[in-house]
Write a protein that holds these residues in place. Structure first.
Motif, PDB file in Angstrom:
ATOM      1  N   SER A   2     -57.786 -40.763  74.595  1.00 61.43           N
ATOM      2  CA  SER A   2     -57.339 -40.226  75.873  1.00 61.43           C
ATOM      3  C   SER A   2     -57.276 -38.703  75.812  1.00 61.43           C
ATOM      4  O   SER A   2     -56.648 -38.131  74.923  1.00 61.43           O
ATOM      5  CB  SER A   2     -55.964 -40.792  76.224  1.00 61.43           C
ATOM      6  OG  SER A   2     -55.467 -40.221  77.399  1.00 61.43           O
ATOM      7  N   VAL A   3     -57.949 -38.053  76.770  1.00 56.03           N
ATOM      8  CA  VAL A   3     -57.942 -36.597  76.842  1.00 56.03           C
ATOM      9  C   VAL A   3     -56.785 -36.173  77.736  1.00 56.03           C
ATOM     10  O   VAL A   3     -56.568 -36.756  78.800  1.00 56.03           O
ATOM     11  CB  VAL A   3     -59.273 -36.073  77.408  1.00 56.03           C
ATOM     12  CG1 VAL A   3     -59.266 -34.552  77.479  1.00 56.03           C
ATOM     13  CG2 VAL A   3     -60.434 -36.568  76.568  1.00 56.03           C
ATOM     14  N   PRO A   4     -55.992 -35.160  77.322  1.00 58.56           N
ATOM     15  CA  PRO A   4     -54.860 -34.726  78.142  1.00 58.56           C
ATOM     16  C   PRO A   4     -55.273 -34.413  79.576  1.00 58.56           C
ATOM     17  O   PRO A   4     -56.343 -33.839  79.818  1.00 58.56           O
ATOM     18  CB  PRO A   4     -54.367 -33.468  77.421  1.00 58.56           C
ATOM     19  CG  PRO A   4     -54.790 -33.657  75.999  1.00 58.56           C
ATOM     20  CD  PRO A   4     -56.088 -34.406  76.063  1.00 58.56           C
ATOM     21  N   MET A 113     -61.164 -29.656  75.104  1.00 59.54           N
ATOM     22  CA  MET A 113     -60.116 -30.477  74.496  1.00 59.54           C
ATOM     23  C   MET A 113     -60.694 -31.784  73.960  1.00 59.54           C
ATOM     24  O   MET A 113     -60.322 -32.245  72.871  1.00 59.54           O
ATOM     25  CB  MET A 113     -59.000 -30.771  75.513  1.00 59.54           C
ATOM     26  CG  MET A 113     -58.106 -29.601  75.820  1.00 59.54           C
ATOM     27  SD  MET A 113     -56.659 -30.076  76.826  1.00 59.54           S
ATOM     28  CE  MET A 113     -57.418 -30.290  78.438  1.00 59.54           C
ATOM     29  N   ALA A 114     -61.591 -32.379  74.712  1.00 59.50           N
ATOM     30  CA  ALA A 114     -62.199 -33.642  74.289  1.00 59.50           C
ATOM     31  C   ALA A 114     -63.015 -33.448  73.020  1.00 59.50           C
ATOM     32  O   ALA A 114     -62.959 -34.269  72.095  1.00 59.50           O
ATOM     33  CB  ALA A 114     -63.073 -34.205  75.400  1.00 59.50           C
ATOM     34  N   ALA A 174     -50.771 -26.316  77.803  1.00 61.56           N
ATOM     35  CA  ALA A 174     -50.614 -26.210  79.257  1.00 61.56           C
ATOM     36  C   ALA A 174     -50.535 -27.593  79.889  1.00 61.56           C
ATOM     37  O   ALA A 174     -49.706 -27.841  80.783  1.00 61.56           O
ATOM     38  CB  ALA A 174     -51.785 -25.417  79.845  1.00 61.56           C
ATOM     39  N   ALA A 175     -51.383 -28.504  79.432  1.00 57.07           N
ATOM     40  CA  ALA A 175     -51.360 -29.870  79.961  1.00 57.07           C
ATOM     41  C   ALA A 175     -50.014 -30.542  79.682  1.00 57.07           C
ATOM     42  O   ALA A 175     -49.478 -31.263  80.529  1.00 57.07           O
ATOM     43  CB  ALA A 175     -52.495 -30.687  79.348  1.00 57.07           C
ATOM     44  N   ARG A 176     -49.465 -30.291  78.504  1.00 56.18           N
ATOM     45  CA  ARG A 176     -48.160 -30.875  78.160  1.00 56.18           C
ATOM     46  C   ARG A 176     -47.049 -30.308  79.036  1.00 56.18           C
ATOM     47  O   ARG A 176     -46.127 -31.023  79.425  1.00 56.18           O
ATOM     48  CB  ARG A 176     -47.869 -30.631  76.683  1.00 56.18           C
ATOM     49  CG  ARG A 176     -46.549 -31.217  76.188  1.00 56.18           C
ATOM     50  CD  ARG A 176     -46.492 -32.712  76.331  1.00 56.18           C
ATOM     51  NE  ARG A 176     -45.272 -33.267  75.737  1.00 56.18           N
ATOM     52  CZ  ARG A 176     -44.585 -34.282  76.234  1.00 56.18           C
ATOM     53  NH1 ARG A 176     -44.992 -34.877  77.336  1.00 56.18           N
ATOM     54  NH2 ARG A 176     -43.500 -34.729  75.625  1.00 56.18           N
ATOM     55  N   GLU A 177     -47.133 -29.013  79.385  1.00 55.76           N
ATOM     56  CA  GLU A 177     -46.139 -28.416  80.277  1.00 55.76           C
ATOM     57  C   GLU A 177     -46.130 -29.130  81.623  1.00 55.76           C
ATOM     58  O   GLU A 177     -45.074 -29.450  82.168  1.00 55.76           O
ATOM     59  CB  GLU A 177     -46.436 -26.926  80.487  1.00 55.76           C
ATOM     60  CG  GLU A 177     -46.066 -26.035  79.325  1.00 55.76           C
ATOM     61  CD  GLU A 177     -44.566 -25.911  79.122  1.00 55.76           C
ATOM     62  OE1 GLU A 177     -43.804 -26.023  80.098  1.00 55.76           O
ATOM     63  OE2 GLU A 177     -44.163 -25.715  77.958  1.00 55.76           O
ATOM     64  N   ILE A 178     -47.315 -29.379  82.165  1.00 57.33           N
ATOM     65  CA  ILE A 178     -47.404 -30.062  83.462  1.00 57.33           C
ATOM     66  C   ILE A 178     -46.860 -31.484  83.344  1.00 57.33           C
ATOM     67  O   ILE A 178     -46.151 -31.968  84.244  1.00 57.33           O
ATOM     68  CB  ILE A 178     -48.859 -30.085  83.966  1.00 57.33           C
ATOM     69  CG1 ILE A 178     -49.420 -28.651  84.090  1.00 57.33           C
ATOM     70  CG2 ILE A 178     -48.933 -30.813  85.299  1.00 57.33           C
ATOM     71  CD1 ILE A 178     -48.660 -27.768  85.041  1.00 57.33           C
TER      72      ILE A 178
END
Length: 426
Positions: A2-4, A113-114, A174-178
């Motif tokens: 799974s890609v963020p 990321m992937a 950044a993805a984790r922040e969202i």
């Protein structure tokens, strides 16, 4: 794999600028979009989040309580991304370009990321459900925008370059922040959901982390908790990229990561431990010299406990034992102790159940210097969610931390800062 998930960057920027100016028109002018495009972007985000983020009035757009939560996280995400883009392009953080995010797309960042997570174009393309050619073109376009090679060939293998590592890490953070922002919205609605990922080293996963997580789940019964294991270097890499939220275990003494801070929980004493039927158990008084003729089981080189092992013998001018078995697994260590006459430096917390069942014993050897700091490692600029904050508080008061073999030193005192690579766990 799974890609963020990372929302459309233009939509996030439109949201942030509208909140800053309290005006769709001013946001549109700054981001070089039409007013309807900005309005549509905000409406789409509100639909995805299931709540209104602004109060629309004749005098402007004003952020709602729900909007404040998510916009704070969006601003953090955009700042992280902007700094990563500047660093990856070789620019100066003191004089970044006017708008480093202007020409970057979400599709490009997800492709990078992937690739970072999957290790090849083929696997990354499959993870994103796109063609191999599309995957290659997307990464190439990102390289042109950033102005740096993000992938380098090593022999027959493509690997992320230093710039690629920096940008991929920034995108994942950044993805984790969202993601955390959406969790906080759910919490405000009364749903205590979300996820926490904890990197745990051997001592911490015996009782420290399980006790804290068990207590946390009484307040957050629906939160998802994942405890990961592995060598120190891989746990820290996951922490730095946002794949985990904290690492708990023995702290290191080297300054190797600028973006990581260590917080001391307590000081843990190490004991000389053997199986209950070991020949040395017959003696009421022993010194470290009495153990030299026996084989030992030790943790990997470079770990805090292995360093203590060497220093204990050297400081007493003793020859170190030669018949060593090196293990990185707590399970293997227990097996060698219980099934042989090997000796180990180990925390009694780590062998609490074996000692309670009479399988192992602590030898009466005084080693006042044999202790190590146990703590939690966090990203330096991390902003925890409510559940993550509660977990840190619970880790501060671990069950049994003040018993006869573990001395509490200070509640979450900041130890030190570090930069670079390190070695295995222990």
């Amino acid at each position: 794999m799974s890609v963020p998930t990372l929302p459309n960057l233009r939509h996030l920027r439109a949201l942030s600028l509208t909140a800053r100016h309290s005006s769709v028109n001013r946001a549109a002018a700054e981001i070089c979009l039409s007013q309807p495009a900005v309005t549509q972007a905000i409406t789409k985000l509100e639909a995805e989040l299931g709540t209104f983020l602004f109060e629309r009035t004749s005098s402007g757009m004003f952020v709602s309580d729900f909007g404040t939560i998510i916009i704070n996280r969006v601003d953090r995400a955009l700042e992280i991304l902007g700094k990563a883009i500047v660093a990856a392009s070789g620019g100066s953080p003191d004089s970044p370009p006017r708008d480093p995010l202007r020409h970057i797309t979400t599709a490009q960042l997800r492709a990078l990321m992937a690739f970072k997570d999957c290790g090849s174009f083929e696997s990354a393309a499959n993870a994103l459900s796109i063609s191999l050619l599309s995957m290659q073109r997307t990464v190439a376009a990102l390289e042109r925008v950033v102005g740096a090679k993000l992938l380098l060939r090593s022999g027959r293998v493509l690997l992320p370059s230093a710039a690629g590592e920096i940008l991929a890490r920034g995108a994942k953070l950044a993805a984790r922040e969202i993601e955390v922002g959406t969790e906080e919205l759910e919490n405000l609605r009364g749903y205590k959901t979300g996820r926490i990922v904890i990197g745990s080293m051997p001592l911490a996963r015996v009782d420290l982390v399980p006790h804290a997580v068990t207590s946390l789940l009484r307040s957050f019964p629906d939160i998802s908790v994942r405890i990961t294991e592995g060598p120190y270097a891989s746990l820290i890499a996951a922490l730095r990229s946002g794949d985990s939220d904290m690492v708990v275990g023995a702290l290191r003494n080297t300054e190797t990561y600028k973006d990581i801070e260590e917080r001391l929980l307590f000081d843990d004493a190490l004991s000389v431990v053997v199986r209950s039927a070991h020949p040395l158990c017959r003696y009421e008084s022993l010194s470290l010299a009495d153990t030299i003729g026996y084989p030992w089981v030790v943790p990997p080189t470079g770990t805090p406990t292995r360093d203590i092992f060497h220093k204990a013998f050297r400081s007493r001018a003793l020859m170190e034992p030669k018949r060593l078995v090196e293990v990185s697994s707590s399970v293997s260590l227990r097996a060698f102790l219980v099934e042989s006459d090997r000796i180990a430096f180990v925390s009694r917390r780590q062998l609490h159940y074996e000692e309670h069942q009479g399988l192992v014993k602590v030898l009466p050897i005084d080693l006042p210097e044999a202790h190590r700091p146990i703590g939690v490692m966090l990203r330096r600029d991390w902003k925890p969610s409510a559940a993550q904050s509660d977990l840190l508080t619970l880790l501060n008061a671990p069950k049994g931390a003040a018993d006869s073999h573990s001395q509490v030193i200070s509640p979450v005192a900041v130890r030190r800062t570090r930069t670079g690579t390190s070695l295995a766990q222990g």
